[in-house]
Write a protein that holds these residues in place. Structure first.
Motif: not given
Length: 378
Positions: A200-201, A206-209, A259-260, A175-177
């Motif tokens: 960036t993660v 935020l994009a998914a939310r 980010g990667s 769970n990187m976020a």
């Protein structure tokens, strides 16, 4: 009159002197160009063909370049040079490493344009919205410009204690976020620039939310997060650009590893560079507002050499160096670990892609080699 035998010998005695004079005068021709190197360049590339072929060849053959696996050069949208190392070809998908950050930034720009996120408001991270949490002051703009103030160490020593390593491969990997968003502040939001893959993660989270419209928390499953972000990336970005090879990776919680870890062919990385050069437009269609690309290329208030998830050709705040010596200041780039580069010189109409493996701290010759290619079109 000289004896006949002596008259035959004298020219041979003078030969070393003549050779030495020629070498001293600097008139010696460069070694013949390998036919493979010349074949990698079109007949009319918009600059002397042999000079471009030699500059590209150097990226593959010079020892200080380490391992170059692919090079593409575009002039005004036309591929003028394309070459691959043995074992790689036009269908090989290459890992982005941190070049992915720029893709994530464009996706965030689309969500801002959609009205799903706001640039200068506190970002909707639930853990930060609790009363008294100073992280609630962090804005989307500050995250994009790498000045959130969150505690982070990138590429530290020992390597296993670096935050990006812990997040990607160790205790934060599932769970990187959550790992990134759990970090405390080490500086007031907006006051300090610090390069951070964890930032960036957070943007990817935020994009998914923003994309999940079902208010039921149970709808925020890993499967749904992967599906909805993948659909958005492909329908709104990759497919319209023609980047058919792209494969983004997600962690176990369904967060884009923005980010990667995005994979694509050298050609598709070049297409994304061209998309940025054209300020977010493809064949007359504006996929993201041109003003958003201009924002991405505007220097961060805390580092003139960095924009919004994009590197700029201006002095870096830490050491004053520039990324691309001898080319226009307007040049910008996507930079990835081990020497992945998409470099765009908009005033010259040039995009250069270099993919390969060069260890950290040894990138300067590679950057100089790419800059040499761009200079040929000036």
């Amino acid at each position: 009159m000289l004896p006949h035998r002596l008259s035959l010998i004298l020219p041979w005695l003078a030969l070393p002197v003549l050779i030495g004079c020629s070498a001293a005068s600097g008139d010696s021709a460069p070694p013949p160009l390998d036919q493979q190197a010349l074949a990698a360049v079109v007949k009319q590339p918009g600059t002397p063909r042999e000079a471009l072929a030699r500059a590209v060849d150097r990226l593959f053959t010079a020892e200080e370049m380490a391992e170059t696996r692919a090079v593409l050069v575009l002039k005004d949208g036309r591929v003028v040079a394309e070459r691959y190392a043995p074992g790689y070809h036009e269908n090989t998908r290459f890992i982005s490493w941190s070049m992915a950050k720029t893709i994530t930034a464009v996706m965030i720009g689309q969500l801002v344009a959609d009205g799903r996120l706001r640039l200068d408001e506190s970002v909707p991270i639930p853990a930060w919205q609790r009363a008294g949490d100073p992280r609630g002051e962090i804005t989307l703009r500050q995250l994009l410009q790498m000045r959130s103030g969150l505690k982070h160490t990138e590429a530290g020593q020992p390597v296993y204690e670096s935050d990006e390593v812990r997040m990607l491969f160790l205790d934060g990997r599932d769970n990187m976020a959550a790992y990134a968003e759990a970090q405390p502040l080490e500086a007031e939001p907006g006051r300090k620039w610090e390069y951070s893959s964890a930032t960036t993660v957070i943007l990817a989270d935020l994009a998914a939310r923003a994309l999940i419209t079902n208010p039921d928390p149970a709808a925020n499953t890993p499967e749904e997060r992967r599906r909805i972000v993948s659909d958005y990336l492909h329908t709104r970005l990759f497919d319209p650009i023609g980047m058919r090879s792209m494969i983004p990776e997600y962690d176990a919680s369904g967060t884009l590893i923005g980010g990667s870890l995005i994979h694509g062919t050298a050609s598709d990385w070049a297409k994304f560079g061209e998309f940025l050069r054209n300020k977010g437009a493809v064949k007359g269609a504006q996929l993201v507002p041109s003003g958003w690309i201009e924002f991405m290329l505007k220097p961060s208030p805390r580092n003139p050499g960095y924009g919004a998830q994009t590197w700029l050709n201006r002095p870096q705040v830490d050491d004053g160096t520039v990324q691309w010596p001898g080319v226009p200041t307007s040049t910008f780039s996507m930079n990835g670990h081990l020497g992945q580069y998409v470099v765009v010189a908009p005033t010259l109409g040039v995009t250069v892609v270099r993919l390969g493996k060069t260890q950290d701290g040894e990138h300067e010759p590679v950057r100089a080699g790419i800059a040499r290619i761009i200079q040929l079109f000036d």
